[in-house]
Design an enzyme around this catalytic site. Structure first.
Site, PDB file in Angstrom:
ATOM      1  N   LEU A 191      48.096  38.257  32.716  1.00  0.00           N
ATOM      2  CA  LEU A 191      47.559  37.089  33.430  1.00  0.00           C
ATOM      3  C   LEU A 191      48.632  36.557  34.376  1.00  0.00           C
ATOM      4  CD1 LEU A 191      45.849  35.635  30.255  1.00  0.00           C
ATOM      5  CD2 LEU A 191      44.694  36.708  32.203  1.00  0.00           C
ATOM      6  N   PRO A 192      48.285  35.635  35.280  1.00  0.00           N
ATOM      7  CA  PRO A 192      49.279  35.201  36.270  1.00  0.00           C
ATOM      8  C   PRO A 192      50.539  34.603  35.647  1.00  0.00           C
ATOM      9  CG  PRO A 192      47.075  34.532  36.961  1.00  0.00           C
ATOM     10  CD  PRO A 192      46.950  35.076  35.564  1.00  0.00           C
ATOM     11  N   LYS A 213      62.695  40.317  33.598  1.00  0.00           N
ATOM     12  CA  LYS A 213      61.692  40.547  34.654  1.00  0.00           C
ATOM     13  C   LYS A 213      61.855  39.509  35.771  1.00  0.00           C
ATOM     14  CE  LYS A 213      58.190  41.740  37.036  1.00  0.00           C
ATOM     15  NZ  LYS A 213      58.077  43.013  37.740  1.00  0.00           N
ATOM     16  N   LYS A 229      56.554  32.247  41.590  1.00  0.00           N
ATOM     17  CA  LYS A 229      56.616  31.895  40.156  1.00  0.00           C
ATOM     18  C   LYS A 229      57.771  32.621  39.465  1.00  0.00           C
ATOM     19  CE  LYS A 229      54.314  34.655  37.864  1.00  0.00           C
ATOM     20  NZ  LYS A 229      54.519  35.962  37.272  1.00  0.00           N
TER      21      LYS A 229
HETATM   22  P1  NDP Z   1      46.107  38.900  39.987  1.00  0.00           P
HETATM   23  O1  NDP Z   1      46.230  37.591  40.633  1.00  0.00           O
HETATM   24  O2  NDP Z   1      45.671  40.072  40.789  1.00  0.00           O
HETATM   25  O3  NDP Z   1      45.110  38.809  38.718  1.00  0.00           O
HETATM   26  C1  NDP Z   1      45.216  37.760  37.819  1.00  0.00           C
HETATM   27  C2  NDP Z   1      44.328  38.002  36.618  1.00  0.00           C
HETATM   28  O4  NDP Z   1      44.394  36.842  35.785  1.00  0.00           O
HETATM   29  C3  NDP Z   1      42.861  38.194  36.973  1.00  0.00           C
HETATM   30  O5  NDP Z   1      42.280  39.026  36.003  1.00  0.00           O
HETATM   31  C4  NDP Z   1      42.323  36.780  36.860  1.00  0.00           C
HETATM   32  O6  NDP Z   1      40.942  36.702  36.607  1.00  0.00           O
HETATM   33  C5  NDP Z   1      43.077  36.291  35.644  1.00  0.00           C
HETATM   34  N1  NDP Z   1      43.165  34.829  35.609  1.00  0.00           N
HETATM   35  C6  NDP Z   1      43.628  34.001  36.562  1.00  0.00           C
HETATM   36  N2  NDP Z   1      43.565  32.716  36.151  1.00  0.00           N
HETATM   37  C7  NDP Z   1      43.016  32.749  34.915  1.00  0.00           C
HETATM   38  C8  NDP Z   1      42.688  31.742  33.971  1.00  0.00           C
HETATM   39  N3  NDP Z   1      42.914  30.438  34.202  1.00  0.00           N
HETATM   40  N4  NDP Z   1      42.141  32.128  32.797  1.00  0.00           N
HETATM   41  C9  NDP Z   1      41.911  33.430  32.539  1.00  0.00           C
HETATM   42  N5  NDP Z   1      42.197  34.429  33.385  1.00  0.00           N
HETATM   43  C10 NDP Z   1      42.755  34.093  34.562  1.00  0.00           C
HETATM   44  O7  NDP Z   1      47.522  39.173  39.293  1.00  0.00           O
HETATM   45  P2  NDP Z   1      48.246  40.580  39.045  1.00  0.00           P
HETATM   46  O8  NDP Z   1      47.354  41.491  38.299  1.00  0.00           O
HETATM   47  O9  NDP Z   1      48.880  41.037  40.302  1.00  0.00           O
HETATM   48  O10 NDP Z   1      49.452  40.086  38.106  1.00  0.00           O
HETATM   49  C11 NDP Z   1      49.299  39.817  36.729  1.00  0.00           C
HETATM   50  C12 NDP Z   1      50.703  39.618  36.144  1.00  0.00           C
HETATM   51  O11 NDP Z   1      51.466  40.808  36.335  1.00  0.00           O
HETATM   52  C13 NDP Z   1      51.488  38.475  36.855  1.00  0.00           C
HETATM   53  O12 NDP Z   1      52.279  37.784  35.946  1.00  0.00           O
HETATM   54  C14 NDP Z   1      52.360  39.239  37.864  1.00  0.00           C
HETATM   55  O13 NDP Z   1      53.521  38.510  38.209  1.00  0.00           O
HETATM   56  C15 NDP Z   1      52.638  40.520  37.108  1.00  0.00           C
HETATM   57  N6  NDP Z   1      52.965  41.687  37.925  1.00  0.00           N
HETATM   58  C16 NDP Z   1      52.175  42.055  38.994  1.00  0.00           C
HETATM   59  C17 NDP Z   1      52.521  43.171  39.759  1.00  0.00           C
HETATM   60  C18 NDP Z   1      51.692  43.621  40.941  1.00  0.00           C
HETATM   61  O14 NDP Z   1      52.136  44.567  41.640  1.00  0.00           O
HETATM   62  N7  NDP Z   1      50.512  43.037  41.221  1.00  0.00           N
HETATM   63  C19 NDP Z   1      53.727  43.964  39.452  1.00  0.00           C
HETATM   64  C20 NDP Z   1      54.414  43.533  38.268  1.00  0.00           C
HETATM   65  C21 NDP Z   1      54.071  42.429  37.560  1.00  0.00           C
HETATM   66  P3  NDP Z   1      39.857  36.736  37.799  1.00  0.00           P
HETATM   67  O15 NDP Z   1      39.564  38.177  38.043  1.00  0.00           O
HETATM   68  O16 NDP Z   1      38.717  35.972  37.253  1.00  0.00           O
HETATM   69  O17 NDP Z   1      40.483  36.045  38.989  1.00  0.00           O
END
Ligand code: NDP
Length: 297
Positions: free
Chosen positions: A65-66, A171, A240
């Protein structure tokens, strides 16, 4: 083994797909149910109605999650994971989260016999699709061994970094380096352009010299020079991460001048450009200030 996965975002979606392809019995939950339904059309996965439903009977529950705030809310909120996680289950948090929050989540779950592993990842969406992520874990070695088969579905390099929160700490600190490399390389490129060296030529020189980094070798050539800025890792998430890195350094009482500056710069870029743009778009702020575009021309 039954596995649950929560958070089918940019990186979570391909990670969950790889778990299903590794033939675990997978249940998925996402806030927007369309993404769970889409995944279940292509691989074998049960679409769970709530986090509690996803966790029922699962030995390993993965969250991506974020921030740690959302992890706390899907774990302890209404219909949360904690209401159905059985004693002996493991919560593996692949969110790039906050070490302090992780220690608190771990302590709360321990009361019901559930283990916790912070396990943020690195390697981007391409690495997740290929199963080549680096997974940096915080927690107990024996718990990591129990979770390892699941982590191996998406991770090629799995490192135990230290106690609970250590994975999240390294991280964030590592991503502070990403922010510093990205912005400082941008500063070098706009100065070079004003001195008569085109960005592509400056990058050629930097990449054959000691100042090279993933930003100069990959991110800037692929995302900035091309003007594509594909949003696979949102600027909001890097902001963040740098904020967490600053807190980690402050908590440790160590010097953090670059990290503090990176926090200020990325916080401002995030406020100006919004939450959805790619992290590399931060260089558009620098381009505007310099009056130079880092393009192929
Ligand atoms: P995204 O913003 O693409 O996706 C976020 C996810 O969290 C979605 O499934 C979203 O659901 C869900 N979400 C958001 N708010 C809520 C909430 N209030 N309650 C429940 N679910 C929620 O993020 P990423 O996949 O890119 O990143 C996820 C994590 O991984 C983060 O911490 C990021 O820093 C880390 N990360 C990301 C990388 C990347 O290349 N993208 C690389 C390495 C780490 P919905 O679909 O409904 O919006």
């Amino acid at each position: 083994m039954k596995v649950a996965f929560l958070g089918l975002g940019a990186i979570g979606y391909p990670m969950a797909r790889r778990i299903a392809q590794a033939e675990f019995e997978l249940a998925v939950w996402n806030r927007s149910p369309e993404k769970s339904a889409e995944l279940a059309r292509t691989v074998s996965a049960r679409v769970a109605a709530t986090p509690a439903d996803a966790a029922r009977g699962a030995a390993v529950i993965v969250t991506c999650l974020p921030t740690s705030e959302e992890v706390e809310s899907v774990t302890f909120g209404g219909d949360g994971l904690a209401s159905t996680m059985a004693s002996g289950a493991i919560l593996v948090d692949c969110t790039s989260g906050d070490p302090r929050a992780s220690r608190s989540i771990a302590a709360r779950l321990a009361k019901q016999g559930v283990d916790f592993l912070d396990a943020p990842v690195s390697g981007g969406v391409v690495g997740a699709e290929a199963g080549k992520l680096t997974v940096m874990c915080g927690g107990d070695a024996a718990v990591l061994e129990r979770a390892r088969p699941v982590l191996q579905a998406f991770g090629a390099k799995i490192i135990l970094c230290g106690p609970t929160g250590a994975g999240h700490a390294i991280k964030a600190l590592s991503n502070a380096l990403l922010a510093i490399h990205l912005w400082s390389t941008g500063e070098v490129l706009v100065a070079a352009a004003k001195a008569g060296v085109a960005p592509s030529i400056a990058l050629d020189v930097i990449n054959g010299s000691a100042g090279r980094s993933n930003s100069s070798e990959n991110l800037i050539p692929q995302r900035v020079l091309t003007r594509k800025f594909p949003s696979t890792f949102r600027l909001a998430l890097l902001d963040k991460d740098v904020r967490i890195a600053e807190a980690v350094a402050h908590e440790a009482g160590t010097p953090a001048r670059f990290i503090e500056l990176a926090h200020l710069i990325f916080q401002r870029a995030h406020a100006e450009l919004g939450s959805e743009v790619d992290h590399t778009a931060a260089l558009q702020v620098l381009e505007r200030e310099a009056g130079v575009v880092i393009g192929r021309g």
